[in-house]
Design a protein around this motif. Structure first.
Motif, PDB file in Angstrom:
ATOM      1  N   UNK A   1      -5.385 -10.497   2.790  1.00  0.00           N
ATOM      2  CA  UNK A   1      -4.384  -9.584   2.233  1.00  0.00           C
ATOM      3  C   UNK A   1      -5.066  -8.305   1.742  1.00  0.00           C
ATOM      4  N   UNK A   2      -6.217  -8.459   1.098  1.00  0.00           N
ATOM      5  CA  UNK A   2      -6.948  -7.289   0.601  1.00  0.00           C
ATOM      6  C   UNK A   2      -7.423  -6.389   1.726  1.00  0.00           C
ATOM      7  N   UNK A   3      -7.902  -7.004   2.815  1.00  0.00           N
ATOM      8  CA  UNK A   3      -8.372  -6.225   3.962  1.00  0.00           C
ATOM      9  C   UNK A   3      -7.234  -5.410   4.574  1.00  0.00           C
ATOM     10  N   UNK A   4      -6.074  -6.031   4.712  1.00  0.00           N
ATOM     11  CA  UNK A   4      -4.916  -5.323   5.265  1.00  0.00           C
ATOM     12  C   UNK A   4      -4.452  -4.211   4.322  1.00  0.00           C
ATOM     13  N   UNK A   5      -4.508  -4.475   3.016  1.00  0.00           N
ATOM     14  CA  UNK A   5      -4.131  -3.460   2.024  1.00  0.00           C
ATOM     15  C   UNK A   5      -5.091  -2.268   2.105  1.00  0.00           C
ATOM     16  N   UNK A   6      -6.389  -2.542   2.227  1.00  0.00           N
ATOM     17  CA  UNK A   6      -7.385  -1.472   2.283  1.00  0.00           C
ATOM     18  C   UNK A   6      -7.182  -0.602   3.523  1.00  0.00           C
ATOM     19  N   UNK A   7      -6.922  -1.233   4.644  1.00  0.00           N
ATOM     20  CA  UNK A   7      -6.697  -0.474   5.883  1.00  0.00           C
ATOM     21  C   UNK A   7      -5.458   0.397   5.772  1.00  0.00           C
ATOM     22  N   UNK A   8      -4.379  -0.195   5.236  1.00  0.00           N
ATOM     23  CA  UNK A   8      -3.122   0.556   5.131  1.00  0.00           C
ATOM     24  C   UNK A   8      -3.210   1.677   4.112  1.00  0.00           C
ATOM     25  N   UNK A   9      -4.036   1.510   3.093  1.00  0.00           N
ATOM     26  CA  UNK A   9      -4.132   2.514   2.024  1.00  0.00           C
ATOM     27  C   UNK A   9      -4.687   3.845   2.524  1.00  0.00           C
ATOM     28  N   UNK A  10      -5.426   3.797   3.612  1.00  0.00           N
ATOM     29  CA  UNK A  10      -6.013   5.027   4.140  1.00  0.00           C
ATOM     30  C   UNK A  10      -4.945   5.991   4.650  1.00  0.00           C
ATOM     31  N   UNK A  11      -3.769   5.464   5.014  1.00  0.00           N
ATOM     32  CA  UNK A  11      -2.726   6.294   5.612  1.00  0.00           C
ATOM     33  C   UNK A  11      -1.453   6.327   4.775  1.00  0.00           C
ATOM     34  N   UNK A  12      -1.521   5.861   3.535  1.00  0.00           N
ATOM     35  CA  UNK A  12      -0.329   5.844   2.675  1.00  0.00           C
ATOM     36  C   UNK A  12      -0.658   6.456   1.323  1.00  0.00           C
ATOM     37  N   UNK A  13       0.386   6.794   0.585  1.00  0.00           N
ATOM     38  CA  UNK A  13       0.205   7.444  -0.712  1.00  0.00           C
ATOM     39  C   UNK A  13       0.816   6.632  -1.854  1.00  0.00           C
ATOM     40  N   UNK A  14       0.845   5.313  -1.708  1.00  0.00           N
ATOM     41  CA  UNK A  14       1.387   4.481  -2.768  1.00  0.00           C
ATOM     42  C   UNK A  14       0.525   4.546  -4.021  1.00  0.00           C
ATOM     43  N   UNK A  15       1.083   4.090  -5.146  1.00  0.00           N
ATOM     44  CA  UNK A  15       0.328   4.148  -6.397  1.00  0.00           C
ATOM     45  C   UNK A  15       0.064   2.762  -7.006  1.00  0.00           C
ATOM     46  N   UNK A  16       0.455   1.697  -6.304  1.00  0.00           N
ATOM     47  CA  UNK A  16       0.161   0.350  -6.778  1.00  0.00           C
ATOM     48  C   UNK A  16      -1.271  -0.003  -6.393  1.00  0.00           C
ATOM     49  N   UNK A  17      -1.990  -0.614  -7.341  1.00  0.00           N
ATOM     50  CA  UNK A  17      -3.370  -1.012  -7.061  1.00  0.00           C
ATOM     51  C   UNK A  17      -3.459  -2.533  -6.976  1.00  0.00           C
ATOM     52  N   UNK A  18      -4.509  -2.996  -6.260  1.00  0.00           N
ATOM     53  CA  UNK A  18      -4.661  -4.417  -5.977  1.00  0.00           C
ATOM     54  C   UNK A  18      -6.047  -4.883  -6.405  1.00  0.00           C
ATOM     55  N   UNK A  19      -6.091  -6.059  -7.050  1.00  0.00           N
ATOM     56  CA  UNK A  19      -7.351  -6.714  -7.424  1.00  0.00           C
ATOM     57  C   UNK A  19      -7.381  -8.085  -6.766  1.00  0.00           C
TER      58      UNK A  19
ATOM     59  N   UNK B   1       0.824  -1.210   0.000  1.00  0.00           N
ATOM     60  CA  UNK B   1       0.000   0.000   0.000  1.00  0.00           C
ATOM     61  C   UNK B   1       0.858   1.261   0.000  1.00  0.00           C
ATOM     62  N   UNK B   2       2.061   1.185   0.546  1.00  0.00           N
ATOM     63  CA  UNK B   2       2.949   2.356   0.616  1.00  0.00           C
ATOM     64  C   UNK B   2       3.895   2.449  -0.568  1.00  0.00           C
ATOM     65  N   UNK B   3       3.909   1.454  -1.435  1.00  0.00           N
ATOM     66  CA  UNK B   3       4.872   1.410  -2.538  1.00  0.00           C
ATOM     67  C   UNK B   3       4.506   2.399  -3.639  1.00  0.00           C
ATOM     68  N   UNK B   4       5.520   3.141  -4.072  1.00  0.00           N
ATOM     69  CA  UNK B   4       5.375   4.020  -5.235  1.00  0.00           C
ATOM     70  C   UNK B   4       6.220   3.433  -6.353  1.00  0.00           C
ATOM     71  N   UNK B   5       5.564   3.049  -7.425  1.00  0.00           N
ATOM     72  CA  UNK B   5       6.244   2.386  -8.531  1.00  0.00           C
ATOM     73  C   UNK B   5       6.309   3.312  -9.734  1.00  0.00           C
ATOM     74  N   UNK B   6       7.365   3.146 -10.552  1.00  0.00           N
ATOM     75  CA  UNK B   6       7.549   4.068 -11.677  1.00  0.00           C
ATOM     76  C   UNK B   6       6.531   3.828 -12.788  1.00  0.00           C
ATOM     77  N   UNK B   7       5.871   2.635 -12.781  1.00  0.00           N
ATOM     78  CA  UNK B   7       4.800   2.365 -13.726  1.00  0.00           C
ATOM     79  C   UNK B   7       3.472   2.270 -12.979  1.00  0.00           C
TER      80      UNK B   7
END
Length: 391
Positions: A116-134, A90-96
């Motif tokens: 894994x999705x639940x943990x990603x969703x919770x962490x995304x609220x406080x991070x600015x990463x640009x990787x998305x998860x399906x 959730x915190x990862x910023x990737x060049x693509x």
């Protein structure tokens, strides 16, 4: 599993809309959950990838998750790390514009993906990463939902009635019947309902089995008995489309194993499918041929009409009679005249024409009273009609 014509299926409005929904809703959240039944139409996950690329991603990584998988290790491999937890992703910023797909195989894998999705969703609220998860889900209780933290897209692969008609019609170009009708296509479309995989299975049957499809449903249900007794959306027994259609093979199970009231309802729905098939195809087919059949009796009818000022006296069901022109005669009128002994056949064509009218009357009466005709009666009617008219 029967093979689906992927190019045709994915060109239909409903499946296309599923892909378009992924593309548009990818913009709304960093987490998408694709809610699917156990058995999906082949190519579904490839179309998920297409939707992601259409709407957001330059780089889609699809991972198959099974029982015992360590998702953090599987994802870490693609980021050149030993492990990437949901919080780290959730915190990862990737060049693509990267999207990770977690495609679960089996119940335990589904739980791993959801965690894994639940943990990603919770962490995304406080991070600015640009990787998305399906992630994949398998839950009949979930509908399409949208929020900033997660987008849920439910798709069971089901087709509308119009879409199924189009699919079956194109898949069966060149295969008509029985005889001069297109009844086989109509039966397949009605009995497949929303399920394109079952439509393909029905296409594998020969003509006689299709015409008497109600006698063969139990054999088809037994091919995956555990599946059809469940009644669950996850197992393909019901559709999420408006109306919540029940799969005909679940009705087949209920018709043999349910309580009396349940059995009656299931049998009624099965018969209604057959009735719809017949009324759609056979009603116009019979009417188009009515004048041609009566023409074989024209000489006899002209003689009868000449005795009554050019009209025929037809006795109605209530005992009263009415005067009818020859061109207005119905099949049942011919049968009535024959039963009274007023009309009879001398030539083979005349005898066969009266016989055809009897077969047609039997089928028409059932259809008119909203009942499914007997398959044997349908076969006899079509065969005798085609022989009479030389078609």
């Amino acid at each position: 599993m029967s093979r689906v014509d992927a190019q045709l299926y994915w060109s239909l409005p409903g499946p296309r809309q599923f892909v378009a929904a992924i593309a548009s809703r990818m913009q709304m959240s960093r987490l998408i959950a694709i809610n699917l039944p156990h058995e999906v139409v082949p190519g579904t996950w490839e179309r998920v990838e297409q939707g992601l690329k259409d709407g957001y991603s330059d780089d889609v990584i699809s991972l198959t998750i099974r029982s015992g998988s360590d998702i953090a290790i599987d994802i870490g491999h693609h980021f050149k790390q030993s492990r990437v937890t949901a919080g780290q992703l959730a915190a990862t910023i990737h060049h693509e514009k990267r999207v990770i797909i977690l495609q679960a195989v089996g119940g335990e894998a589904l739980e791993l993906c959801q965690q894994y999705g639940s943990e990603f969703m919770t962490a995304s609220k406080d991070t600015n990463g640009n990787v998305k998860l399906v992630i994949s889900l398998n839950d009949s209780g979930l509908e399409d939902e949208g929020a900033e933290d997660i987008q849920i897209i439910s798709f069971d692969g089901g087709l509308s009635a119009d879409e199924m008609d189009a699919y079956v019609g194109l898949r069966m170009v060149g295969r008509g019947g029985p005889g001069t009708t297109r009844l086989l296509k109509s039966i397949i479309s009605e009995f497949a309902g929303f399920d394109v995989l079952f439509a393909e299975r029905l296409m594998e049957l020969d003509d006689l089995r299709l015409i008497s499809i109600r006698d063969h449903l139990e054999t088809l249900e037994n091919e995956q008995q555990d599946r059809w007794r469940s009644g669950l959306w996850e197992r393909g027994c019901r559709s999420k489309r408006p109306g919540g259609e029940t799969h005909v093979l679940h009705d087949t199970y209920l018709a043999k194993s349910g309580g009396d009231f349940v059995k009656e309802g299931a049998r009624g729905r099965i018969d209604q499918r057959y009735w719809r098939s017949c009324v759609k195809i056979l009603t116009p087919w019979m009417e188009e041929r009515r004048q041609h059949v009566i023409r074989f009796l024209q000489k006899k009818l002209d003689g009868l009409a000449a005795q009554n000022n050019g009209k025929l006296q037809i006795v109605r069901g209530d005992g009263y009679s009415r005067q009818v022109d020859i061109d207005e005669l119905e099949y049942n009128n011919i049968v009535g005249l024959s039963n009274k002994g007023t009309l009879f056949g001398d030539t083979d064509h005349e005898k066969r024409a009266i016989l055809v009218c009897r077969y047609v009357k039997k089928v028409r009466d059932e259809i008119a009273h909203l009942r499914a005709p007997r398959s044997d009666d349908v076969v006899k009617m079509i065969r005798e009609m085609d022989i009479l008219l030389g078609e």
